[in-house]
Design an enzyme around this catalytic site. Structure first.
Site, PDB file in Angstrom:
ATOM      1  N   LEU A  33       0.862  -1.185   0.000  1.00 48.57           N
ATOM      2  CA  LEU A  33       0.000   0.000   0.000  1.00 48.57           C
ATOM      3  C   LEU A  33       0.890   1.224   0.000  1.00 48.57           C
ATOM      4  O   LEU A  33       1.793   1.341   0.838  1.00 48.57           O
ATOM      5  CB  LEU A  33      -0.899   0.006   1.238  1.00 48.57           C
ATOM      6  CG  LEU A  33      -1.710   1.289   1.476  1.00 48.57           C
ATOM      7  CD1 LEU A  33      -2.690   1.566   0.337  1.00 48.57           C
ATOM      8  CD2 LEU A  33      -2.445   1.234   2.813  1.00 48.57           C
ATOM      9  N   ALA A  78       0.172   8.380  -3.596  1.00 52.46           N
ATOM     10  CA  ALA A  78       0.669   7.669  -4.766  1.00 52.46           C
ATOM     11  C   ALA A  78       0.309   8.316  -6.089  1.00 52.46           C
ATOM     12  O   ALA A  78       0.753   7.841  -7.140  1.00 52.46           O
ATOM     13  CB  ALA A  78       0.138   6.232  -4.755  1.00 52.46           C
ATOM     14  N   SER A 131       1.098  11.174  -7.493  1.00 56.47           N
ATOM     15  CA  SER A 131       2.094  11.969  -8.219  1.00 56.47           C
ATOM     16  C   SER A 131       3.402  11.970  -7.442  1.00 56.47           C
ATOM     17  O   SER A 131       3.487  11.439  -6.332  1.00 56.47           O
ATOM     18  CB  SER A 131       1.599  13.415  -8.421  1.00 56.47           C
ATOM     19  OG  SER A 131       1.469  14.076  -7.178  1.00 56.47           O
ATOM     20  N   GLY A 132       4.421  12.576  -8.055  1.00 56.67           N
ATOM     21  CA  GLY A 132       5.691  12.785  -7.370  1.00 56.67           C
ATOM     22  C   GLY A 132       6.367  11.510  -6.918  1.00 56.67           C
ATOM     23  O   GLY A 132       6.386  10.499  -7.626  1.00 56.67           O
ATOM     24  N   LEU A 148      -5.388  11.936  -2.091  1.00 54.80           N
ATOM     25  CA  LEU A 148      -6.536  12.830  -1.985  1.00 54.80           C
ATOM     26  C   LEU A 148      -7.186  13.085  -3.333  1.00 54.80           C
ATOM     27  O   LEU A 148      -8.385  13.342  -3.423  1.00 54.80           O
ATOM     28  CB  LEU A 148      -6.078  14.154  -1.360  1.00 54.80           C
ATOM     29  CG  LEU A 148      -7.129  15.231  -1.084  1.00 54.80           C
ATOM     30  CD1 LEU A 148      -8.138  14.749  -0.058  1.00 54.80           C
ATOM     31  CD2 LEU A 148      -6.463  16.517  -0.597  1.00 54.80           C
ATOM     32  N   ASP A 168      -8.205  12.509   7.879  1.00 54.31           N
ATOM     33  CA  ASP A 168      -9.338  11.869   8.547  1.00 54.31           C
ATOM     34  C   ASP A 168      -8.818  10.565   9.164  1.00 54.31           C
ATOM     35  O   ASP A 168      -8.463   9.643   8.438  1.00 54.31           O
ATOM     36  CB  ASP A 168     -10.438  11.581   7.526  1.00 54.31           C
ATOM     37  CG  ASP A 168     -11.615  10.829   8.115  1.00 54.31           C
ATOM     38  OD1 ASP A 168     -11.556  10.427   9.302  1.00 54.31           O
ATOM     39  OD2 ASP A 168     -12.599  10.619   7.387  1.00 54.31           O
ATOM     40  N   TYR A 203       5.923  22.141   8.883  1.00 56.19           N
ATOM     41  CA  TYR A 203       6.439  21.050   8.055  1.00 56.19           C
ATOM     42  C   TYR A 203       7.697  20.441   8.665  1.00 56.19           C
ATOM     43  O   TYR A 203       7.804  19.212   8.802  1.00 56.19           O
ATOM     44  CB  TYR A 203       6.737  21.556   6.648  1.00 56.19           C
ATOM     45  CG  TYR A 203       7.361  20.517   5.751  1.00 56.19           C
ATOM     46  CD1 TYR A 203       6.590  19.510   5.179  1.00 56.19           C
ATOM     47  CD2 TYR A 203       8.730  20.533   5.478  1.00 56.19           C
ATOM     48  CE1 TYR A 203       7.172  18.542   4.360  1.00 56.19           C
ATOM     49  CE2 TYR A 203       9.317  19.574   4.659  1.00 56.19           C
ATOM     50  CZ  TYR A 203       8.532  18.584   4.102  1.00 56.19           C
ATOM     51  OH  TYR A 203       9.107  17.632   3.299  1.00 56.19           O
ATOM     52  N   ALA A 239       0.301  19.830  -5.835  1.00 59.36           N
ATOM     53  CA  ALA A 239      -0.142  19.762  -4.445  1.00 59.36           C
ATOM     54  C   ALA A 239       0.803  20.524  -3.534  1.00 59.36           C
ATOM     55  O   ALA A 239       0.375  21.155  -2.568  1.00 59.36           O
ATOM     56  CB  ALA A 239      -0.241  18.306  -3.995  1.00 59.36           C
TER      57      ALA A 239
END
Length: 270
Positions: free
Chosen positions: A6, A10, A12-13, A34, A63, A152, A191
């Protein structure tokens, strides 16, 4: 080694590069992000490349219920052998403009979500007496603060410690938890956009080039593989040498002083 993995973040990037690499090497991939549209693009792309379509599920890892449900959903298709926590957000917010909501969202996505997915994986694995491997994608920002990134940088420092804490408690169950710490990697993310000026300032390193998502793939594969079966709680820097120091400082002084090179002789007191 291959199995069922899993991958979060996943679409992008770095996450997408890991998904493509593992899929090409025979892994069954489950993917979450997302952004549902980009997940569908990933699913179609990997299906076209390998003939195997990944299982995808869109949702917000902030969430806590979703963070646990996405593991259960993947496990229901086939028990998971690995988890790669690549999802992360990197908003720019000066400290004097920081709010509780802004701080909490970064912590929820970057720290709490990988902890919850790891715990969920561990609960499923221990219930069935299975082993597993987890790789968290952290950052050199865990050790070096940056303007506008207090939340961050703090989150990545916390993720590094969470990696070690999870490794400590899950090792006896045969669940290894490690991290890869990239330097600046050019991903052209919508993003997490960055300016060219920022990229130029943060990317210098001893190897002299900006990182690419592909530079991380060998490290992730290694930490998931049997070759790393006695490694847990480790943080592997993949950063062009950035963690070793900065190449952007001049020599602090020209030459040596007499005291430094030993030409000054001690003088007797009085």
């Amino acid at each position: 080694m291959s199995g069922h993995v899993l991958i979060t973040g996943a679409a992008s990037g770095i996450g997408a590069a890991i998904a493509a690499d593992l899929s090409a090497r025979g892994w069954q991939v489950s993917a979450t992000d997302l952004r549902a549209d980009l997940l569908e693009r990933l699913r179609a792309d990997l299906h076209a490349r390998s003939g195997a379509a990944p299982r995808v599920r869109a949702g917000d890892l902030a969430d806590p219920d979703f963070a646990e449900e996405v593991v259960a959903d993947a496990w229901s298709a086939r028990p998971l052998d690995a988890l790669v926590n690549a999802a992360g957000i990197y908003p720019a917010r000066p400290l004097l403009e920081m709010t509780a909501d802004a701080w909490d969202r970064v912590m929820a996505v970057n720290v709490r979500a990988p902890m919850l997915t790891t715990v969920a994986l561990a609960r499923h694995a221990t219930a069935e007496d299975r082993t597993a491997a987890v790789v968290n994608i952290t950052s050199g920002a865990a050790l070096r603060a940056r303007p506008g990134a207090a939340h961050y940088c703090t989150s990545k420092a916390a993720l590094t410690m969470s990696t070690k804490a999870c490794a400590l408690e899950l090792g006896t169950h045969g669940i290894r938890v490690n991290a890869v710490s990239p330097g600046f990697v050019q991903v052209d993310s919508t993003a997490n956009p960055v300016t060219q000026e920022y990229a130029a300032a943060v990317s210098p390193n001893p190897l002299g080039r900006i990182g690419l998502p592909g530079d991380l793939l060998g490290a992730v594969r290694f930490l998931l593989s049997g070759d790393a079966n006695w490694i847990t709680g480790a943080v592997l820097d993949v950063d062009g040498g950035s963690a070793a120091g900065t190449t952007e400082l001049p020599l602090h002084w020209a030459g040596e002083s007499a005291a430094q090179n030993g030409t000054t002789r001690p003088q007797a007191a009085g």
